[in-house]
Design a protein around this motif. Structure first.
Motif, PDB file in Angstrom:
ATOM      1  N   PRO A  56      -1.157   8.150  11.163  1.00  0.00           N
ATOM      2  CA  PRO A  56      -1.517   7.235  12.259  1.00  0.00           C
ATOM      3  C   PRO A  56      -0.313   6.461  12.796  1.00  0.00           C
ATOM      4  O   PRO A  56      -0.199   6.246  13.994  1.00  0.00           O
ATOM      5  CB  PRO A  56      -2.536   6.295  11.620  1.00  0.00           C
ATOM      6  CG  PRO A  56      -3.133   7.089  10.512  1.00  0.00           C
ATOM      7  CD  PRO A  56      -2.025   7.959   9.993  1.00  0.00           C
ATOM      8  N   THR A  78      -2.595  -3.369  14.503  1.00  0.00           N
ATOM      9  CA  THR A  78      -3.897  -2.728  14.695  1.00  0.00           C
ATOM     10  C   THR A  78      -4.689  -2.820  13.397  1.00  0.00           C
ATOM     11  O   THR A  78      -4.117  -2.830  12.314  1.00  0.00           O
ATOM     12  CB  THR A  78      -3.742  -1.249  15.095  1.00  0.00           C
ATOM     13  OG1 THR A  78      -2.968  -0.578  14.112  1.00  0.00           O
ATOM     14  CG2 THR A  78      -3.080  -1.107  16.451  1.00  0.00           C
ATOM     15  N   GLY A  80      -7.513  -0.982  11.089  1.00  0.00           N
ATOM     16  CA  GLY A  80      -8.190   0.289  10.845  1.00  0.00           C
ATOM     17  C   GLY A  80      -8.935   0.247   9.533  1.00  0.00           C
ATOM     18  O   GLY A  80      -8.959  -0.778   8.837  1.00  0.00           O
ATOM     19  N   ALA A  81      -9.512   1.364   9.168  1.00  0.00           N
ATOM     20  CA  ALA A  81     -10.278   1.432   7.923  1.00  0.00           C
ATOM     21  C   ALA A  81      -9.407   1.145   6.703  1.00  0.00           C
ATOM     22  O   ALA A  81      -9.889   0.623   5.705  1.00  0.00           O
ATOM     23  CB  ALA A  81     -10.926   2.813   7.790  1.00  0.00           C
ATOM     24  N   ARG A  85      -2.346  -2.599  10.162  1.00  0.00           N
ATOM     25  CA  ARG A  85      -1.080  -1.890  10.331  1.00  0.00           C
ATOM     26  C   ARG A  85      -0.184  -2.697  11.253  1.00  0.00           C
ATOM     27  O   ARG A  85      -0.569  -3.076  12.346  1.00  0.00           O
ATOM     28  CB  ARG A  85      -1.285  -0.502  10.911  1.00  0.00           C
ATOM     29  CG  ARG A  85       0.052   0.214  11.135  1.00  0.00           C
ATOM     30  CD  ARG A  85      -0.071   1.694  11.283  1.00  0.00           C
ATOM     31  NE  ARG A  85      -0.561   2.352  10.096  1.00  0.00           N
ATOM     32  CZ  ARG A  85       0.161   2.612   8.996  1.00  0.00           C
ATOM     33  NH1 ARG A  85       1.420   2.238   8.934  1.00  0.00           N
ATOM     34  NH2 ARG A  85      -0.378   3.231   7.968  1.00  0.00           N
ATOM     35  N   LEU A  99       1.313  -0.769   6.172  1.00  0.00           N
ATOM     36  CA  LEU A  99      -0.124  -1.027   6.141  1.00  0.00           C
ATOM     37  C   LEU A  99      -0.422  -2.059   5.071  1.00  0.00           C
ATOM     38  O   LEU A  99       0.019  -1.932   3.934  1.00  0.00           O
ATOM     39  CB  LEU A  99      -0.872   0.275   5.828  1.00  0.00           C
ATOM     40  CG  LEU A  99      -2.386   0.209   5.820  1.00  0.00           C
ATOM     41  CD1 LEU A  99      -2.921  -0.076   7.219  1.00  0.00           C
ATOM     42  CD2 LEU A  99      -2.956   1.524   5.307  1.00  0.00           C
ATOM     43  N   ASN A 105     -12.152  -6.502   5.074  1.00  0.00           N
ATOM     44  CA  ASN A 105     -12.130  -5.814   6.381  1.00  0.00           C
ATOM     45  C   ASN A 105     -13.002  -6.509   7.428  1.00  0.00           C
ATOM     46  O   ASN A 105     -13.569  -5.861   8.298  1.00  0.00           O
ATOM     47  CB  ASN A 105     -12.521  -4.347   6.250  1.00  0.00           C
ATOM     48  CG  ASN A 105     -11.302  -3.460   6.069  1.00  0.00           C
ATOM     49  OD1 ASN A 105     -10.168  -3.937   6.045  1.00  0.00           O
ATOM     50  ND2 ASN A 105     -11.527  -2.178   5.928  1.00  0.00           N
ATOM     51  N   LEU A 168      -8.702  -2.518  22.940  1.00  0.00           N
ATOM     52  CA  LEU A 168      -8.645  -1.234  22.249  1.00  0.00           C
ATOM     53  C   LEU A 168      -9.517  -0.179  22.944  1.00  0.00           C
ATOM     54  O   LEU A 168      -9.142   0.990  23.017  1.00  0.00           O
ATOM     55  CB  LEU A 168      -9.083  -1.407  20.794  1.00  0.00           C
ATOM     56  CG  LEU A 168      -9.049  -0.174  19.911  1.00  0.00           C
ATOM     57  CD1 LEU A 168      -7.653   0.413  19.847  1.00  0.00           C
ATOM     58  CD2 LEU A 168      -9.549  -0.502  18.519  1.00  0.00           C
ATOM     59  N   PRO A 181     -13.694   3.969  19.932  1.00  0.00           N
ATOM     60  CA  PRO A 181     -13.856   3.218  18.684  1.00  0.00           C
ATOM     61  C   PRO A 181     -14.918   2.136  18.841  1.00  0.00           C
ATOM     62  O   PRO A 181     -14.961   1.456  19.853  1.00  0.00           O
ATOM     63  CB  PRO A 181     -12.478   2.604  18.441  1.00  0.00           C
ATOM     64  CG  PRO A 181     -11.786   2.645  19.766  1.00  0.00           C
ATOM     65  CD  PRO A 181     -12.397   3.751  20.559  1.00  0.00           C
TER      66      PRO A 181
END
Length: 183
Positions: A56, A78, A80-81, A85, A99, A105, A168, A181
């Motif tokens: 990524p 960003t 992400g799962a 990052r 990361l 989360n 995004l 997304p």
């Protein structure tokens, strides 16, 4: 070099224009190969050819708008799962990415960490002599517009960092991603 992974890459970032004209390199790797080995085994079993494996982080330059890519320096953040990052770009070229895993989360945790990680990456870049003190660097965080207010509350501009937030979903639409997304 990344011990224990067969998935690594070395990419030239070019030579210095002055001085000794040293060449700079970007080293990248998938540091947890066990995460993709079941997929590779399944593809091997059915005889599918693997053309490439793309991290990524190495795909992030395609998300930058022309204006962001033209910035002399830019920190892109960003969610992400895998976590948060943080990536550093010079004139649209990726120079560094890392990361940070998050525990919950949630957007609240991500907002607080966006600010803290931007400061940490700035200090790291100074320590690595990729930046000099006093350089003001823009920080772009790609997020869902519903989260902008929370991010703005957590991310106050400093003497070194200026925060902005990109939609995004607009970026995904502009890049013609097949699935938008959800967050």
């Amino acid at each position: 070099h990344f011990f224990g992974t067969p998935f690594s890459l070395v990419r030239s970032l070019g030579r210095e224009k002055q001085g000794r004209r040293d060449e700079h390199f970007l080293f990248a790797a998938l540091t947890r190969p066990q995460a993709i080995e079941p997929w590779l085994a399944a593809m091997h079993d059915v005889g599918a050819a693997v053309v490439g494996i793309h991290s990524p982080a190495l795909l992030l330059p395609t998300l930058l708008s022309p204006a962001a890519a033209a910035e002399p320096r830019l920190i892109l953040i960003t969610l992400g799962a895998g976590g948060l990052r943080q990536s550093y770009f010079e004139h649209g070229q990726l120079r560094f990415s890392r990361l940070k895993p998050l525990t919950s989360n949630t957007i609240e945790e991500a907002a607080v960490n966006t600010y803290g990680e931007a400061i940490r990456i700035y200090q790291y870049l100074i320590g690595q002599r990729l930046l000099t003190r006093g350089n003001r660097v823009p920080v772009l965080s790609l997020a869902n517009p519903a989260h902008f207010e929370l991010l703005q509350q957590a991310c106050a501009d400093t003497d070194e960092l200026t925060f902005s937030f990109g939609d995004l979903q607009q970026v995904a639409q502009a890049r013609q991603l097949p699935a938008m997304p959800a967050d």
